[in-house]
Design a protein around this motif. Structure first.
Motif, short mmCIF file in Angstrom:
data_model
loop_
_atom_site.label_atom_id
_atom_site.label_comp_id
_atom_site.label_asym_id
_atom_site.label_seq_id
_atom_site.Cartn_x
_atom_site.Cartn_y
_atom_site.Cartn_z
N ARG A 88 0.82 -1.22 0.00
CA ARG A 88 0.00 0.00 0.00
C ARG A 88 0.85 1.27 0.00
O ARG A 88 0.42 2.31 -0.48
N ASN A 89 2.03 1.20 0.59
CA ASN A 89 2.87 2.39 0.77
C ASN A 89 3.73 2.74 -0.45
O ASN A 89 4.36 3.79 -0.46
N VAL A 90 3.76 1.87 -1.46
CA VAL A 90 4.63 2.12 -2.63
C VAL A 90 4.35 3.48 -3.26
O VAL A 90 5.26 4.17 -3.66
N ARG A 91 3.11 3.88 -3.32
CA ARG A 91 2.75 5.15 -3.97
C ARG A 91 2.73 6.34 -3.02
O ARG A 91 2.46 7.45 -3.42
N HIS A 92 3.01 6.12 -1.74
CA HIS A 92 2.97 7.22 -0.78
C HIS A 92 4.34 7.86 -0.60
O HIS A 92 5.33 7.16 -0.41
N VAL A 93 4.38 9.15 -0.64
CA VAL A 93 5.62 9.90 -0.46
C VAL A 93 6.15 9.72 0.97
O VAL A 93 7.34 9.72 1.20
N SER A 94 5.25 9.53 1.91
CA SER A 94 5.64 9.48 3.32
C SER A 94 5.91 8.06 3.85
O SER A 94 5.87 7.84 5.04
N CYS A 95 6.19 7.11 2.98
CA CYS A 95 6.46 5.74 3.43
C CYS A 95 7.66 5.72 4.36
O CYS A 95 8.73 6.23 4.02
N GLU A 96 7.51 5.13 5.55
CA GLU A 96 8.57 5.11 6.55
C GLU A 96 9.80 4.32 6.10
O GLU A 96 10.90 4.57 6.57
N GLY A 97 9.63 3.36 5.21
CA GLY A 97 10.75 2.53 4.79
C GLY A 97 11.45 2.98 3.53
O GLY A 97 12.47 2.41 3.15
N ALA A 98 10.96 4.01 2.87
CA ALA A 98 11.47 4.40 1.56
C ALA A 98 12.97 4.77 1.56
O ALA A 98 13.67 4.46 0.60
N LEU A 99 13.46 5.39 2.60
CA LEU A 99 14.85 5.85 2.59
C LEU A 99 15.86 4.73 2.84
O LEU A 99 17.06 4.95 2.68
N CYS A 100 15.41 3.56 3.20
CA CYS A 100 16.31 2.42 3.40
C CYS A 100 16.06 1.34 2.35
O CYS A 100 16.52 0.21 2.49
N ALA A 101 15.32 1.67 1.31
CA ALA A 101 14.98 0.70 0.28
C ALA A 101 16.05 0.64 -0.80
O ALA A 101 16.58 1.66 -1.22
N GLU A 102 16.36 -0.58 -1.20
CA GLU A 102 17.32 -0.83 -2.28
C GLU A 102 16.86 -2.10 -2.99
O GLU A 102 16.61 -3.12 -2.35
N GLU A 103 16.76 -2.04 -4.32
CA GLU A 103 16.20 -3.15 -5.07
C GLU A 103 16.87 -4.49 -4.80
O GLU A 103 16.22 -5.52 -4.75
N CYS A 104 18.18 -4.50 -4.62
CA CYS A 104 18.90 -5.76 -4.46
C CYS A 104 18.96 -6.27 -3.02
O CYS A 104 19.54 -7.32 -2.75
N ALA A 105 18.36 -5.57 -2.08
CA ALA A 105 18.39 -6.00 -0.67
C ALA A 105 17.59 -7.29 -0.51
O ALA A 105 16.52 -7.44 -1.10
N PRO A 106 18.08 -8.23 0.29
CA PRO A 106 17.40 -9.52 0.42
C PRO A 106 16.12 -9.49 1.25
O PRO A 106 15.21 -10.26 1.01
N ASN A 107 16.03 -8.61 2.23
CA ASN A 107 14.88 -8.60 3.14
C ASN A 107 13.77 -7.67 2.66
O ASN A 107 14.04 -6.59 2.13
N LEU A 108 12.53 -8.08 2.89
CA LEU A 108 11.37 -7.27 2.58
C LEU A 108 11.23 -6.15 3.62
O LEU A 108 11.51 -6.35 4.79
N CYS A 109 10.81 -5.00 3.20
CA CYS A 109 10.62 -3.85 4.07
C CYS A 109 9.75 -4.21 5.29
O CYS A 109 8.69 -4.83 5.13
N PRO A 110 10.19 -3.81 6.48
CA PRO A 110 9.39 -4.11 7.67
C PRO A 110 8.08 -3.32 7.73
O PRO A 110 7.21 -3.62 8.55
N TYR A 111 7.93 -2.33 6.87
CA TYR A 111 6.71 -1.53 6.84
C TYR A 111 5.73 -2.01 5.76
O TYR A 111 4.74 -1.35 5.47
N TYR A 112 6.03 -3.16 5.18
CA TYR A 112 5.19 -3.73 4.13
C TYR A 112 3.75 -3.86 4.62
O TYR A 112 3.47 -4.39 5.68
N ASP A 113 2.83 -3.34 3.81
CA ASP A 113 1.40 -3.38 4.11
C ASP A 113 0.70 -3.93 2.88
O ASP A 113 0.47 -3.21 1.92
N GLU A 114 0.40 -5.21 2.89
CA GLU A 114 -0.15 -5.88 1.72
C GLU A 114 -1.51 -5.31 1.33
O GLU A 114 -2.37 -5.08 2.17
N MET A 115 -1.66 -5.10 0.01
CA MET A 115 -2.96 -4.66 -0.51
C MET A 115 -3.81 -5.90 -0.71
O MET A 115 -3.42 -6.81 -1.45
N LEU A 116 -4.92 -5.96 -0.05
CA LEU A 116 -5.83 -7.09 -0.21
C LEU A 116 -6.96 -6.66 -1.13
O LEU A 116 -7.64 -5.69 -0.87
N TYR A 117 -7.14 -7.40 -2.18
CA TYR A 117 -8.19 -7.05 -3.16
C TYR A 117 -9.44 -7.83 -2.90
O TYR A 117 -9.50 -8.90 -2.47
#
Length: 88
Positions: free
Chosen positions: A59-88
């Protein structure tokens, strides 16, 4: 002095070299911001900050204020701890 492979001191050295090579392409504000971060990295103990990757179904991918955005790197092995799954 031994540096951590993915540590803050090594990152500061790489960032400093980048500023020296590309100074003409940066604004004063950008160069100053990088210098402040470099100074903070040099003054503090060498550490390896946690890095993680984002998931496009968060859910946070499109939000400017995502708490995990500044520590994100595509090649990092671990999923962001702020991950909030979009349930459809």
């Amino acid at each position: 002095m031994e540096l951590l492979e993915n540590g803050t001191k090594r990152a500061a050295m790489v960032a400093d070299a980048y500023i020296r090579r590309h100074r003409e392409a940066m604004t004063e504000e950008e160069a100053h911001a990088l210098r402040v971060l470099i100074a903070a990295a040099v003054k503090n103990p060498d550490e390896q900050p946690p890095m993680w990757h984002c998931d496009i179904y968060c859910r946070n991918v499109r939000h400017v204020s995502c708490e995990g955005a500044l520590c994100a790197e595509e090649c990092a092995p671990n999923l962001c701890p702020y991950y909030d799954e979009m349930l459809y």
